[in-house]
Design a protein around this motif. Structure first.
Motif, PDB file in Angstrom:
ATOM      1  N   HIS A  44     -36.041 -68.456 -10.772  1.00 51.11           N
ATOM      2  CA  HIS A  44     -36.326 -68.413 -12.257  1.00 51.11           C
ATOM      3  C   HIS A  44     -37.106 -68.076 -12.446  1.00 51.11           C
ATOM      4  CE1 HIS A  44     -34.251 -72.667 -11.875  1.00 51.11           C
ATOM      5  NE2 HIS A  44     -33.653 -72.054 -10.478  1.00 51.11           N
ATOM      6  N   HIS A  91     -26.114 -74.207 -15.278  1.00 51.41           N
ATOM      7  CA  HIS A  91     -27.424 -73.046 -14.726  1.00 51.41           C
ATOM      8  C   HIS A  91     -26.916 -72.161 -14.760  1.00 51.41           C
ATOM      9  CE1 HIS A  91     -30.361 -76.766 -14.586  1.00 51.41           C
ATOM     10  NE2 HIS A  91     -30.031 -76.823 -16.292  1.00 51.41           N
ATOM     11  N   ASN A  96     -27.585 -71.417  -8.223  1.00 50.76           N
ATOM     12  CA  ASN A  96     -27.677 -71.729  -6.455  1.00 50.76           C
ATOM     13  C   ASN A  96     -26.702 -71.246  -6.072  1.00 50.76           C
ATOM     14  OD1 ASN A  96     -29.581 -72.642  -7.553  1.00 50.76           O
ATOM     15  ND2 ASN A  96     -29.098 -74.706  -7.441  1.00 50.76           N
ATOM     16  N   GLU A 149     -32.091 -71.279 -16.623  1.00 48.70           N
ATOM     17  CA  GLU A 149     -33.346 -71.762 -16.530  1.00 48.70           C
ATOM     18  C   GLU A 149     -34.536 -70.551 -15.999  1.00 48.70           C
ATOM     19  OE1 GLU A 149     -31.491 -73.574 -13.151  1.00 48.70           O
ATOM     20  OE2 GLU A 149     -32.853 -75.553 -14.120  1.00 48.70           O
ATOM     21  N   ASP A 156     -24.615 -74.666 -10.690  1.00 46.74           N
ATOM     22  CA  ASP A 156     -25.953 -74.350 -10.887  1.00 46.74           C
ATOM     23  C   ASP A 156     -25.194 -72.838 -10.483  1.00 46.74           C
ATOM     24  OD1 ASP A 156     -27.861 -71.893 -10.381  1.00 46.74           O
ATOM     25  OD2 ASP A 156     -29.577 -74.461 -10.837  1.00 46.74           O
ATOM     26  N   GLU A 212     -27.116 -82.303  -9.565  1.00 46.28           N
ATOM     27  CA  GLU A 212     -26.576 -80.599  -9.019  1.00 46.28           C
ATOM     28  C   GLU A 212     -26.914 -80.017  -8.093  1.00 46.28           C
ATOM     29  OE1 GLU A 212     -30.212 -78.526 -11.483  1.00 46.28           O
ATOM     30  OE2 GLU A 212     -29.981 -76.838 -10.499  1.00 46.28           O
TER      31      GLU A 212
HETATM   32 FE   LIG Z   1     -30.633 -75.045 -11.854  1.00 48.91          FE
END
Ligand SMILES: [Fe+2]
Length: 282
Positions: A212, A195, A167, A240, A164, A131
């Protein structure tokens, strides 16, 4: 959805609206056989994915053999669909950071990741999805961009990327790159899970913090549609959320929004590059 003990009863009451659960593996490193058997039972009702946070696959400190062995034990006992871990370092040889930190992006850390992934794969028996992480600082000692670093790791390792999207969104905003161009450059064949999450804009620091604790922003659903349209294959999307859960209905609505994004992307999928024609019958 990310499995969290605080919302476990609500998750269990709504399994019919959840397609997959991602379990934080580190929470079960010291688990009894009975606790792991309970997870195994859950995995028979809904597909499970194990998600690690503490191996430090991108750190130069050796991945602790005990942690890898614990991951292997859980994997063997629970038999999840797959497992994943972050491209981060979490310790030095003497200090536990308690945080997913971005390593220097250079040829040395690419080599380190490849060696650690190889070791993790041999110990657990299955290769982890890797990730991409959020970082508020550009890692010192880097001579590769984040994209070039990820591409180099994907070339050096056979593992898949757990992408992700929050991110990517946060790093793009905080470090001034184009999130869509970033996504468009990733090899589609290496990504089948993503994610989604939310964060908050810190006025004080002028940065987007990936905490998150907030709903998934529209921009992330936009990235999901863009990636799914290009991918054109089934994708696993995991929400998440690590706190301030709000109502279960609001979390389920976020899953529904992700499903709607995937369905919308499917209807607008890019034309395949090669057209296959049915051979004319003689
Ligand atoms: Fe993540």
């Amino acid at each position: 959805m990310g499995w969290r003990p605080e919302i476990a009863p609500a998750i269990l009451n709504n399994l019919h609206r959840i397609d997959v659960l991602e379990v934080l593996a580190d929470d079960y490193f010291g688990a009894s056989k009975r606790e792991l058997d309970a997870l195994r039972s859950l995995s028979r009702e809904v597909p499970l994915i194990l998600h690690g946070v503490g191996l430090g696959l991108a750190g130069t400190a050796p991945v602790p053999a005990k942690r890898l062995a614990a991951m292997a034990r859980i994997f063997e006992r629970v038999q999840p669909e797959s497992w994943s871990e972050h491209l981060a370092f979490v310790r030095t040889r003497t200090v536990e950071l308690g945080h997913l930190a971005a390593p220097p992006r250079n040829a040395v850390s690419v080599e380190v990741v490849a060696a650690n992934i190889d070791q993790a794969t041999r110990t657990v028996g299955v290769s982890p999805a890797m990730e991409n992480i959020a970082t508020l600082v550009e890692p010192p000692g880097s001579d590769l961009t984040e994209l070039d670093w990820l591409q180099s790791i994907l070339q050096a390792c056979p593992s898949r990327l757990l992408l992700d999207l929050h991110n990517v969104h946060a790093n793009a905003l905080n470090h001034g790159y184009d999130a869509e161009a970033f996504l468009d450059s990733l090899p589609l064949g290496r990504v089948d899970s993503l994610h989604i999450a939310g964060g908050f804009w810190s006025e004080h620091d002028g940065v987007l913090v990936d905490d998150h604790l907030h709903p998934v922003p529209e921009a992330v659903y936009g990235l999901l549609v863009r990636f799914a349209r290009r991918s054109g294959k089934p994708l696993t999307v995991i929400l998440e959320r690590d706190g301030r859960y709000g109502s279960m209905e609001s979390l389920l609505a976020e899953l529904d929004a992700a499903r709607a994004a995937l369905a919308g992307a499917e209807s607008q999928a890019e034309e395949p590059a090669v057209e296959f024609r049915r051979e004319a019958l003689p």
